[in-house]
Motif scaffolding. Sequence first.
Motif, PDB file in Angstrom:
ATOM      1  N   GLY A 161       7.903   5.454  -3.518  1.00 64.03           N
ATOM      2  CA  GLY A 161       7.014   5.086  -2.439  1.00 64.03           C
ATOM      3  C   GLY A 161       6.124   3.909  -2.799  1.00 64.03           C
ATOM      4  O   GLY A 161       6.314   3.231  -3.807  1.00 64.03           O
ATOM      5  N   GLU A 188       2.566   2.178  -3.881  1.00 61.53           N
ATOM      6  CA  GLU A 188       1.449   2.522  -4.753  1.00 61.53           C
ATOM      7  C   GLU A 188       0.224   2.917  -3.926  1.00 61.53           C
ATOM      8  O   GLU A 188      -0.095   2.272  -2.916  1.00 61.53           O
ATOM      9  N   PRO A 189      -0.483   3.972  -4.304  1.00 60.53           N
ATOM     10  CA  PRO A 189      -1.581   4.512  -3.481  1.00 60.53           C
ATOM     11  C   PRO A 189      -2.693   3.512  -3.189  1.00 60.53           C
ATOM     12  O   PRO A 189      -3.319   3.558  -2.128  1.00 60.53           O
ATOM     13  N   SER A 236      -3.153  -1.571   0.263  1.00 57.90           N
ATOM     14  CA  SER A 236      -3.691  -1.416   1.618  1.00 57.90           C
ATOM     15  C   SER A 236      -3.294  -2.564   2.544  1.00 57.90           C
ATOM     16  O   SER A 236      -3.855  -2.691   3.625  1.00 57.90           O
ATOM     17  N   LEU A 252       8.637   7.024   3.602  1.00 57.22           N
ATOM     18  CA  LEU A 252       7.786   7.245   2.439  1.00 57.22           C
ATOM     19  C   LEU A 252       6.538   6.380   2.583  1.00 57.22           C
ATOM     20  O   LEU A 252       6.642   5.154   2.724  1.00 57.22           O
ATOM     21  N   ASP A 253       5.392   7.021   2.593  1.00 58.23           N
ATOM     22  CA  ASP A 253       4.111   6.309   2.650  1.00 58.23           C
ATOM     23  C   ASP A 253       4.057   5.331   3.817  1.00 58.23           C
ATOM     24  O   ASP A 253       3.548   4.203   3.690  1.00 58.23           O
TER      25      ASP A 253
END
Length: 402
Positions: A323, A325-326, A329, A366-367
């Motif tokens: 996915g 990366e958190p 943005s 994913l994400d």
Amino acid sequence: MFIFLFILLAGLALIYINVSAVAPGKKGKLVALGVLVAIFAGMSFRDTLAGSAVVAFTSVWLCQALLVYIPWGIFRVVRRIVRRAPMEAGMLMRVSRGLLAFTVALTAGLFLYGVPHNSEYKLIEARVELPARYFAEPQAGDASDANDSTQVGDAPDTLAKPEAVAVVEPRAFTAVFFSDIHVDPLFDRAKLERMITHVDSIAPDYLLFGGDLADVPTPKLDEWGYDSLFKTLTSKAKIAAVAINGNHEGMQERPGSDPDSWMRKVGFVMLDDSSACIGPACFTGRTDFQVARHRDIDRLPLATIAPRDTTRPWILLDHQPKGIEPEYSGRLPDYALSGHTHNGQFFPGNIVINFVWRLAFGEGVLDGVRWLVSAGVDCWGPPVRVGTDADMWVLHFVAGGR
């Protein structure tokens, strides 16, 4: 990594304990030790036909043996607690011999079915709808971005520059995507030849490769003539052949073996934490996690390598489907492609794999990104497919809504 190592050592210990029970005393221990030596010797000589054959058989056998030995071990422990005495030596030896014979026979059966099944692959077609704005007529200010064939993160010699044009003509396009070819001494050369024929008949705009090229050093690929075969394959893409590295490239990066350079040599645009806009689409290729660990570097943040051009569809290639990366943005890719999982390859992996990955095979999200995970066009280690299919995807990118 440490959890995997612990599981591996625990599994090998269980194998040793159970195999050593097939014969009394030192004889049993020597048999068990011989099995472990064969496993490690096969891995050490993975580049040879004999070593590959040993790795192939033991990989499948280990999975089946553990499925049998784990419940058998639990039964023995419970029985001892209840009866407060160990199992009679003769009975233990007879059962151990029976279990060993059963697991070997089961493994042989999986090979008899799985090897011919793996020699084939499915061509899967999918329609990918992209925002209609990508297919609108270019505006007067779009020309500078449209000609930007190298983006943030590219080395100057990474890409062969496409011919400069005033604007990029907005249009639908087709890509053939495959992953995990894993060329080794057991690889079926005829499969690659069939792939070339299929790609030639499809005549895609792009050929996309999702990593894990080979399990032998690149000089071996040249020696075996795979350089000319891959050059033929990449030449079938009308616009470009684009590739990324996989975790097995991390294993192969050593003196005398440079998988990334080899893929450039045979005609791939190699994206290594970099982006390129070529023709009607932009691509970002991530450095694989294991490759980054091998090089002792961190993967670059997606924000720093994302293409600046927002007038063309953005396709992300990342070998492992972990996915986005958190901390990212920014603008999301329009589509993402991965491999690595092999969809579990053979039993019981094809069941366990769905508990390991959020998306182990096929199309999903994913994400917030539409993602496709290929089961791979071939296999690592054993060329065995049971309960899964090797695949190559034909993707038709067309105008959709929004």
